[in-house]
Design a protein around this motif. Structure first.
Motif, PDB file in Angstrom:
ATOM      1  N   GLU A  54     170.251  74.435  58.560  1.00 22.08           N
ATOM      2  CA  GLU A  54     170.666  74.201  59.946  1.00 22.08           C
ATOM      3  C   GLU A  54     172.094  74.698  60.157  1.00 22.08           C
ATOM      4  N   TYR A  76     169.972  66.288  67.370  1.00 21.86           N
ATOM      5  CA  TYR A  76     170.165  66.363  65.913  1.00 21.86           C
ATOM      6  C   TYR A  76     171.612  66.721  65.561  1.00 21.86           C
ATOM      7  N   TRP A 116     151.512  71.010  60.897  1.00 21.89           N
ATOM      8  CA  TRP A 116     152.638  70.896  59.979  1.00 21.89           C
ATOM      9  C   TRP A 116     152.839  69.452  59.530  1.00 21.89           C
ATOM     10  N   THR A 117     152.594  68.489  60.414  1.00 26.14           N
ATOM     11  CA  THR A 117     152.780  67.086  60.031  1.00 26.14           C
ATOM     12  C   THR A 117     151.886  66.719  58.852  1.00 26.14           C
ATOM     13  N   ARG A 149     155.722  75.542  59.015  1.00 33.45           N
ATOM     14  CA  ARG A 149     157.057  75.560  59.612  1.00 33.45           C
ATOM     15  C   ARG A 149     158.143  75.924  58.601  1.00 33.45           C
ATOM     16  N   ASP A 207     165.842  75.343  65.431  1.00 34.27           N
ATOM     17  CA  ASP A 207     164.885  74.310  65.846  1.00 34.27           C
ATOM     18  C   ASP A 207     163.970  73.926  64.682  1.00 34.27           C
ATOM     19  N   THR A 208     163.540  74.930  63.920  1.00 39.48           N
ATOM     20  CA  THR A 208     162.629  74.670  62.798  1.00 39.48           C
ATOM     21  C   THR A 208     163.329  73.867  61.706  1.00 39.48           C
ATOM     22  N   ARG A 232     165.856  71.875  61.963  1.00 40.79           N
ATOM     23  CA  ARG A 232     166.070  70.497  62.409  1.00 40.79           C
ATOM     24  C   ARG A 232     164.784  69.694  62.309  1.00 40.79           C
ATOM     25  N   LEU A 233     163.673  70.325  62.604  1.00 40.88           N
ATOM     26  CA  LEU A 233     162.385  69.640  62.533  1.00 40.88           C
ATOM     27  C   LEU A 233     162.077  69.202  61.106  1.00 40.88           C
ATOM     28  N   ILE A 234     162.332  70.068  60.144  1.00 38.93           N
ATOM     29  CA  ILE A 234     161.976  69.737  58.761  1.00 38.93           C
ATOM     30  C   ILE A 234     163.115  69.052  58.012  1.00 38.93           C
TER      31      ILE A 234
END
Length: 837
Positions: free
Chosen positions: A615, A801, A383-384, A572, A604-605, A607-609
């Motif tokens: 969120e 977060y 994903w990064t 993601r 969680d996803t 927050r990651l992106i």
């Protein structure tokens, strides 16, 4: 006072010198005036002064200090979009951007810096007046070459830097004490730390500062040039340059101070090497760049790629370019606007402006088309790697906007539409719907757009933006036309995209039969082409369709199939979208375990992106499920956090939904008055947004049969309707705080426990006898575990977060619930019972 300041101020590339009196006066002025405009010509340091004032004002503005760069903004929409991006407001689908921004800032106490306003002075005046009128705690600081006067505001004319001034009947002043000389010496020593000046040379430095008219940018570039020739030679050469016939406006006439800066830049430019001059001119096509981009665009036979790094460093040392930060380990640069304008003029004079503008356009086009391919690629990749394209587009946003404007002004429909098609994925994923629609409409309206090969794809991209803005009629019309043209051109990739798009719109508009036909065709085409991304989207749409028809088991099956595909390629963003849809369907089917699992994974996803609006939706969803499961404290916890985030990001519809959920929790706890007030406030918000509304005292209409008590519910509900959203959010926060407290025990149980024991009432369990898992909500357990490892509130906020204030609130809740009064007691309790993680 100990919380980290909230801001988006860029880190200065050089130290701030002088302006002590100006800073002091401006800080006092901001305390008494809600609008201040820093006005002055190029190079006077308006932006740098505004940033310094903002840095020293953070304690006065609890909701932060935020800068919006309006360079190249041309419309009110663009101004609002940049303000929204600066303060963290997300565009709300179906609502005007201006209204979303104003409503989000209405109750905030913040400082908003609007930088480089001169070219949109009328628009900024209009926007600023609305903000000052509708948002009573917002203060606006503007920078502009021309005066911009807002109601009750002040125009501060930024003066040149102070020069050594001789006073009557006093010894000559020490030049080293003047702020202009201090700035000159600071920049000279930044280039060469060994640079020193003798007393006679100090007089030459004072002369140089005087020749620049005290303009900081002129002083900086001369200071950075001084270590080579020395101040004496530099002063002599500059005098000769300013006295030359080519510079003087007429025989015997001197150059005006306000016109000196271009002449100083011309003097410095003339002393550069030919390659340095070439690079400086070519860099003027950028709004910001890194080394790789400069090498790709600026290098040619005259300027080898291998020379670019050394040349960039030399221009940086001469204060002609500045460092603005880093992206993915690469240093980012930009030209000061006065230098950029000067260099642009020289590039035009060389006849190279169009050539390098087109080279930059080509490079940026490859960049955004690569973004589109990565986001919709069916190839498995981390994903990064997939997300790096999105982040890069953000880094290049200013340059991309300037290219879109260039394409429109030059009637370049095809390259402009290709750029829009590549950017469509960015505009959708980062919720820049209105800005994307604005540029697409401008370029589709060009005379040559009807014949442009990219028109079909652009119509599909424009339909996507209409869909996410919930303009369904327009999405269907544009999508149908785009589908027809893509079929005629044999563009199967965009046929699949368009079928998925139209199916999503038809599910939303409940045209189930047409949606089913689109979905099945899209699925067949995607499977034939091996398009896993398109297949996953089609499966998600099919799941939403059958859930709408009440077939939840089939919907769950299709959602899981879509997730399997997306997880297999590590997409993601797609996983997050599908999980929210699956969670909503499970919640509607009262499958609480599935809903809770999906909302939590989606949280969680998101927050990651970095998708704050989604969120907030996940937090509220977890809270609603917790209430349905009977976990009241956890429901209050997640709902209040989701409500705060929805309000902060300007998502009023989601905030209204969360207010209603909190009202249901409160009503179940017999907090009827507050519950009805929140429900009334939520319904008023929905009415203002044009959404479906219900009469008082919904959702409690069937909860009370006694007429007198029902009238009381209606009265409280109507009271809530007069609350604005910010007041309702504050009331919900207070209610949540109360709701987290355990119900009060009877008074007999509080009197030493004797009567309670006699009556067989158990005493409240002590912390020693109960574990954290028994007494804390899931989020409180996370907080307690981090407290026990010694983390501060800001560190907890970064780990989870959330905001530091939310972390502090959770710690206070744990202390109150357990009867503690310190973090040490929390740590001891956690360690005694073992980690709850």
């Amino acid at each position: 006072m100990t919380a980290p300041a909230r801001h988006n101020l860029p880190r200065p590339g050089t130290g701030f010198v002088g302006r002590e009196r100006d800073l002091s006066d401006l800080l006092r002025l901001l305390g008494s005036s809600r609008s201040v405009t820093l006005c002055g010509s190029d190079g006077l340091g308006k932006t740098r002064l505004a940033l310094r004032v903002a840095e020293q004002s953070t304690v006065s503005f609890p909701d932060g200090v935020w800068i919006a760069d309006l360079t190249d903004a041309g419309t009110a929409l663009e101004v609002h979009a940049r303000v929204a991006n600066a303060v963290g407001v997300v565009e709300e689908p179906g609502q005007p951007m201006s209204t979303t921004v104003v409503e989000a800032l209405r109750s905030r106490r913040l400082l908003l810096i609007l930088d480089a306003c001169e070219h949109v002075a009328d628009v900024v005046t209009e926007v600023g007046e609305v903000l000052l009128t509708e948002c009573p705690s917002v203060t606006v600081l503007l920078t502009s070459r021309v005066p911009i006067r807002l109601s009750g505001g002040t125009v501060w004319r930024v003066p040149p830097m102070a020069l050594p001034v001789a006073t009557r009947n006093a010894p000559p002043p020490d030049p080293a004490g003047a702020e202009a000389v201090r700035l000159f010496l600071d920049r000279a020593r930044a280039r060469d730390p060994r640079f020193t000046v003798s007393p006679p040379e100090l007089e030459s430095v004072a002369v140089l500062c005087d020749l620049t008219g005290g303009v900081p940018l002129g002083i900086e570039v001369l200071g950075a040039s001084a270590p080579g020739p020395g101040p004496d030679a530099l002063a002599e050469d500059l005098r000769a340059h300013l006295a030359s016939p080519d510079v003087r406006p007429g025989p015997g006439q001197a150059v005006a101070r306000s016109e000196v800066l271009p002449l100083v830049l011309d003097f410095v430019y003339a002393n550069l090497t030919e390659q340095q001059r070439l690079l400086l001119c070519r860099l003027s096509v950028f709004r910001g760049w890194d080394l790789e981009l400069a090498e790709q665009v600026c290098a040619d036979e005259e300027l080898p790629e291998t020379e670019i790094l050394d040349l960039l460093t030399s221009l940086l040392n001469r204060s002609l370019i500045t460092v603005t930060g880093e992206f993915e380990g690469r240093v980012r640069y930009r030209l000061p606007e006065a230098v950029r304008g000067f260099a642009r003029g020289r590039l035009v004079a060389r006849g190279e402006a169009e050539r390098f503008q087109e080279r930059l356009f080509t490079r940026m086009l490859r960049l955004v088309e690569d973004l589109g391919r990565r986001l919709e690629s069916s190839q498995a990749m981390p994903w990064t790697e997939r997300d790096s394209g999105r982040q890069r587009v953000i880094a290049e946003c200013s340059t991309l906007r300037s290219l879109l404007r260039w394409a429109h002004e030059h009637g370049a429909a095809e390259p402009g539409l290709r750029l829009c098609v590549g950017l469509a994925a960015h505009w959708v994923s980062y919720q820049c719907y209105s800005e994307g629609a604005h540029w697409m409409d401008l370029l589709l309206g060009l005379e040559d757009a009807a014949k442009a090969p990219s028109r079909a794809r652009a119509l599909v991209g424009r339909a996507q933006l209409a869909r996410v803005r919930r303009d369904h009629d327009r999405a269907l019309a544009l999508g149908e036309e785009g589908l027809r043209l893509c079929r005629e051109a044999g563009d199967d990739a965009f046929v699949r995209t368009c079928l998925n798009l139209l199916a999503l719109v038809e599910v939303r508009t409940r045209a189930g039969d047409r949606a089913a036909v689109r979905v099945e065709e899209a699925l067949r085409m995607c499977r034939d082409a091996g398009d896993l991304w398109g297949e996953a989207i089609a499966l998600g749409t099919r799941a939403a369709l059958v859930a709408q028809q009440g077939d939840y088991p089939s919907a769950d099956h299709h959602y899981n199939a879509a997730l399997t595909l997306l997880r297999g390629i590590d997409h993601r963003w797609g996983v997050g979208v599908i999980l929210i849809g699956q969670a909503g369907a499970a919640e509607a089917n009262v499958d609480l375990m599935t809903a809770d699992r999906c909302y939590r994974e989606a949280l969680d996803t998101q927050r990651l992106i970095g998708a704050a609006a989604e969120e907030a939706r996940c937090l509220s969803g977890i809270g609603r499920v917790a209430h349905a499961q009977g976990h009241t404290e956890q429901a209050y916890d997640y709902l209040s956090e989701g409500l705060g985030l929805s309000h902060a990001t300007g998502q009023r519809a989601e905030a209204a939904r969360t207010l209603t959920a909190l009202a249901r929790v409160a009503f179940a706890r017999n907090q009827r008055e507050s519950a009805c007030r929140l429900a009334g406030a939520a319904m008023e918000v929905r009415g203002r947004l044009g959404l479906t509304t219900h009469p008082a005292p919904w959702p409690f209409a069937d909860q009370e049969r006694v007429r007198r008590r029902r009238r009381q519910l209606v009265g409280w509900w109507e009271q809530g309707r007069v609350l604005d959203l910010a007041e309702a959010v504050r009331e919900a926060e207070r209610l949540s705080e109360e709701g987290r407290r355990p119900p009060r025990r009877p008074s007999s149980a509080r009197r030493g426990g004797t009567r309670a024991k006699r009556a067989g009432v158990p005493a409240a369990p002590s912390p020693e006898s109960t574990s954290p898992q028994q007494r804390l909500t899931r989020r409180e357990l996370e907080i307690a575990r981090l407290v026990s490892t010694g983390k501060s509130n800001p560190e907890i906020a970064r780990a989870l977060y959330i905001t530091p204030s939310t972390a502090a609130r959770h710690v206070a809740n744990i202390n109150r619930k357990m009867g503690f009064n310190s973090r040490t007691q929390i740590t001891s309790w956690i360690e005694r019972h073992g980690s709850p993680g």
